[in-house]
Enzyme design. Structure first.
Site, mmCIF file in Angstrom:
data_model
loop_
_atom_site.group_PDB
_atom_site.id
_atom_site.type_symbol
_atom_site.label_atom_id
_atom_site.label_comp_id
_atom_site.label_asym_id
_atom_site.label_seq_id
_atom_site.Cartn_x
_atom_site.Cartn_y
_atom_site.Cartn_z
ATOM 1 N N HIS A 5 0.836 -1.205 0.000
ATOM 2 C CA HIS A 5 0.000 0.000 0.000
ATOM 3 C C HIS A 5 0.869 1.253 0.000
ATOM 4 O O HIS A 5 1.950 1.273 0.602
ATOM 5 C CB HIS A 5 -0.912 0.021 1.221
ATOM 6 C CG HIS A 5 -1.998 -0.992 1.174
ATOM 7 N ND1 HIS A 5 -3.004 -1.023 2.095
ATOM 8 C CD2 HIS A 5 -2.256 -2.008 0.307
ATOM 9 C CE1 HIS A 5 -3.830 -2.015 1.815
ATOM 10 N NE2 HIS A 5 -3.389 -2.631 0.733
ATOM 11 N N CYS A 43 -6.210 1.645 5.649
ATOM 12 C CA CYS A 43 -6.757 0.350 6.049
ATOM 13 C C CYS A 43 -6.199 -0.012 7.437
ATOM 14 O O CYS A 43 -5.350 0.699 7.974
ATOM 15 C CB CYS A 43 -6.369 -0.697 5.017
ATOM 16 S SG CYS A 43 -4.615 -1.151 5.085
ATOM 17 N N CYS A 80 -2.247 -0.233 7.466
ATOM 18 C CA CYS A 80 -1.549 1.053 7.329
ATOM 19 C C CYS A 80 -1.794 1.946 8.542
ATOM 20 O O CYS A 80 -0.872 2.608 9.020
ATOM 21 C CB CYS A 80 -1.967 1.740 6.041
ATOM 22 S SG CYS A 80 -1.447 0.794 4.581
ATOM 23 N N GLU A 130 0.817 4.243 1.498
ATOM 24 C CA GLU A 130 1.270 4.874 2.742
ATOM 25 C C GLU A 130 2.250 3.985 3.504
ATOM 26 O O GLU A 130 3.207 4.482 4.105
ATOM 27 C CB GLU A 130 0.091 5.301 3.623
ATOM 28 C CG GLU A 130 -0.851 4.193 4.025
ATOM 29 C CD GLU A 130 -2.010 3.965 3.072
ATOM 30 O OE1 GLU A 130 -1.797 3.804 1.858
ATOM 31 O OE2 GLU A 130 -3.157 3.902 3.553
#
Length: 165
Positions: A66, A96, A99, A68
């Site tokens: 992801h 999410c 993260c 981030e």
């Protein structure tokens, strides 16, 4: 008044936020070009971008791919420490659980994001992870350049659903 002027007026209190979120949007566009869900992120420390990333989950087949998460990994490497307590994350979509948890663990000061994620967002959507009694609390601001983030995501999923010839 053009769209950029309108956006700047909306966030007139701090045009740097707009600049940083636009950098995250540029990363999201890179993800789009690679057939990844168009999410981009930047990590900012002392008013400077120290790391940038976009989703790479499909391309690399990484669970943690992801935007981030990858940006925070780059920032930690650059700082030489996993502690990112003087840093902020700008990301085009609500984090999410993975993260958001990494943000807590990294001691991120604040996260800014564009759109909510009703399927897996845990800052405002499914739950409010940052409000739980962890040893560190991440502040957040949502809906920063929301329209731009939403437009990119909708365009991506519309293209994805087109019948293949």
């Amino acid at each position: 008044m053009n769209q950029d002027q309108d956006i700047t007026m909306k966030y007139q209190e701090n045009p740097k936020k707009i600049k940083f979120m636009k950098a995250a949007l540029r990363e999201a566009e890179k993800a789009f070009e690679k057939a990844e869900v168009p999410v981009g992120a930047v990590v900012v420390c002392d008013d400077k971008i120290i790391a940038r990333a976009h989703n790479r989950r499909e391309q690399k087949q990484w669970i943690h791919g992801h935007a981030e998460f990858l940006a925070m990994m780059k920032a930690a490497k650059k700082k030489g420490s996993w502690r990112l307590d003087n840093c902020s994350v700008y990301v085009t979509m609500e984090p999410c659980p993975m993260c958001a948890g990494a943000m807590i663990q990294a001691r991120i000061g604040k996260v800014y994001y564009g759109v909510r994620d009703p399927k897996s967002g845990v800052v405002s959507s499914l739950t409010q992870l940052f409000s739980l009694p962890f040893n560190h609390h991440v502040e957040f601001q949502e809906f920063l350049l929301e329209n731009e983030s939403e437009k990119l995501l909708k365009s991506f999923f519309k293209q994805l659903r087109k019948p293949k010839k």
